[in-house]
Design a protein around this motif. Structure first.
Motif, PDB file in Angstrom:
ATOM      1  N   GLU A 232      81.993  65.434  88.415  1.00 41.69           N
ATOM      2  CA  GLU A 232      83.303  65.044  87.873  1.00 41.69           C
ATOM      3  C   GLU A 232      83.949  66.194  87.108  1.00 41.69           C
ATOM      4  OE1 GLU A 232      82.957  61.534  85.544  1.00 41.69           O
ATOM      5  OE2 GLU A 232      82.865  60.193  87.274  1.00 41.69           O
TER       6      GLU A 232
ATOM      7  N   LYS B  19      87.844  66.633  86.100  1.00 39.87           N
ATOM      8  CA  LYS B  19      87.995  65.408  85.312  1.00 39.87           C
ATOM      9  C   LYS B  19      87.378  65.626  83.923  1.00 39.87           C
ATOM     10  CE  LYS B  19      87.827  62.554  89.472  1.00 39.87           C
ATOM     11  NZ  LYS B  19      87.086  61.509  90.226  1.00 39.87           N
TER      12      LYS B  19
ATOM     13  N   GLY C 293      89.117  64.904  80.927  1.00 40.69           N
ATOM     14  CA  GLY C 293      89.918  64.218  79.914  1.00 40.69           C
ATOM     15  C   GLY C 293      89.133  63.270  79.040  1.00 40.69           C
ATOM     16  N   GLY C 294      87.898  62.985  79.407  1.00 42.97           N
ATOM     17  CA  GLY C 294      87.060  62.122  78.587  1.00 42.97           C
ATOM     18  C   GLY C 294      87.508  60.671  78.521  1.00 42.97           C
ATOM     19  N   ARG C 295      88.141  60.183  79.581  1.00 42.19           N
ATOM     20  CA  ARG C 295      88.601  58.797  79.587  1.00 42.19           C
ATOM     21  C   ARG C 295      87.427  57.834  79.584  1.00 42.19           C
ATOM     22  NH1 ARG C 295      93.194  57.417  83.849  1.00 42.19           N
ATOM     23  NH2 ARG C 295      93.093  55.522  82.572  1.00 42.19           N
ATOM     24  N   ILE C 296      87.586  56.722  78.900  1.00 41.48           N
ATOM     25  CA  ILE C 296      86.534  55.709  78.856  1.00 41.48           C
ATOM     26  C   ILE C 296      86.375  55.082  80.236  1.00 41.48           C
ATOM     27  CG2 ILE C 296      85.849  53.492  77.857  1.00 41.48           C
ATOM     28  CD1 ILE C 296      87.403  54.247  75.349  1.00 41.48           C
ATOM     29  N   LYS C 297      85.099  54.920  80.637  1.00 43.84           N
ATOM     30  CA  LYS C 297      84.810  54.282  81.928  1.00 43.84           C
ATOM     31  C   LYS C 297      84.436  52.835  81.677  1.00 43.84           C
ATOM     32  CE  LYS C 297      83.167  58.593  83.960  1.00 43.84           C
ATOM     33  NZ  LYS C 297      82.027  59.298  84.554  1.00 43.84           N
ATOM     34  N   ARG C 298      85.152  51.944  82.286  1.00 36.72           N
ATOM     35  CA  ARG C 298      84.938  50.498  82.068  1.00 36.72           C
ATOM     36  C   ARG C 298      84.482  49.834  83.359  1.00 36.72           C
ATOM     37  NH1 ARG C 298      87.332  49.358  77.110  1.00 36.72           N
ATOM     38  NH2 ARG C 298      88.942  50.813  76.428  1.00 36.72           N
TER      39      ARG C 298
END
Length: 341
Positions: free
Chosen positions: A329, A334, A336-341
């Protein structure tokens, strides 16, 4: 359920296991009332990282024959490392203390390892023929032969067997002047051991230390230094280097470069602006190289290693607890450190 690693490539590592003691929350030792502890060590960290990449790994070492050694073995087992070649001996486990720096304040380390369990390892304690059954890659670092003559001689025996068996040998031969205390010339020994190796993980600084040269640190001199290394250590086929820029203890930039014997390749620079833990980042890079060599071409191998190294900066402890997918990733941008739900 743990993944089935029985059909994967087997990587063997050899080196000391240490207990790391560190105050939490970036405290200095003098203001701490308790400390966290972790088990690690350069080569064990590589094995742990590769195990989390679902490769079969085995670590060879000595640990203390007491509850501390038992805990070290349990930590290796938890990481998925084969510990059947770990010896329990009547000497204490090596330890080190780490004050984690922040911003302008550097991290500081104090070691207590030169009279520990691993320093007393002897060649007759390791059955290299047995350990190398099914082995495709063997990894060593310059720290191991620096610790004691027994460690040096044991490693040398292993490298001879690995060469006879055609095993790919990755060498990360960092020179640590404060470790060479038993009367041997570290530069000479490292050059000897590199001559049994296939892949060199290091750059101009490491080459200068081993060969006694004075190449500078630009691209052209990296290529010249790599070619000189290949001329003097003819078994070396590729050189992989990690280049770091430290803006502060908390803010680092890294990129990878390599010389394949024919081509110079490099990665884009990755920036880590909130470093959690610097320990083990070089080991994460080495593990990325070893994994990449088994799965990708040289360019993608370098990119994988650089991304793995960057991710380790965000992981507390010595080992890189990330999966192949997490590394891929980052390679794909990728970040941006977006939360994975």
């Amino acid at each position: 359920m743990e993944p089935d690693k029985s059909n994967t490539a087997k990587v063997v590592t050899f080196g000391e296991v240490l207990m790391r003691l560190s105050p939490s929350e970036h405290r200095k030792l003098q203001q701490a009332h308790q400390m966290d502890f972790f088990f690690g060590g350069t080569e064990m960290n590589v094995a742990a990282s590769l195990s989390f990449f679902d490769l079969q790994t085995q670590h060879i070492t000595n640990v203390s024959n007491d509850l501390v050694g038992d805990a070290a073995i349990a930590a290796m087992r938890k990481a998925g490392i084969d510990v059947t070649a770990v010896n329990k001996v009547a000497y204490p486990l090596g330890i080190y203390f780490l004050e984690v720096g922040s911003g302008l304040r550097s991290s500081r380390i104090a070691y207590n390892r030169l009279h520990g369990a691993f320093a007393h390892i002897k060649p007759e304690q390791v059955d290299w023929e047995k350990c190398f059954e099914g082995c495709t890659h063997f990894h060593w670092t310059g720290i191991t032969p620096a610790i004691s003559e027994g460690a040096y001689l044991t490693l040398k025996d292993g490298l001879k067997v690995a060469k006879e068996k055609g095993i790919v040998v990755t060498a990360d031969p960092a020179y640590r002047s404060n470790l060479w205390k038993y009367g041997q010339d570290g530069h000479k020994i490292l050059k000897e051991l590199v001559s049994y190796s296939t892949v060199f993980i290091g750059g101009v600084n490491e080459i200068n230390e081993i060969l006694g040269t004075d190449f500078s640190f630009d691209k052209e001199n990296f290529i010249k230094a790599s070619n000189r290394l290949m001329e003097e250590c003819t078994s070396i086929e590729k050189v992989f280097d990690k280049v770091r820029t430290g803006l502060s203890a908390s803010w680092q930039k890294i990129y990878g470069q390599a010389w394949t014997g024919e081509n110079y390749i490099a990665t884009n620079e990755l920036e880590i602006t909130s470093v959690v833990d610097r320990i083990g980042t070089g080991d994460a890079y080495a593990a990325g190289i070893i994994y990449g060599l088994q799965h990708y071409d040289d360019q993608r191998t370098l990119e994988f290693a650089n991304a793995a190294c960057a991710l380790k900066h965000t992981i507390l402890g010595d080992a890189n607890l990330v999966s192949v997918d997490e590394v891929l990733e980052v390679m794909e941008g990728k970040t941006g450190g977006r939360i994975k739900r």
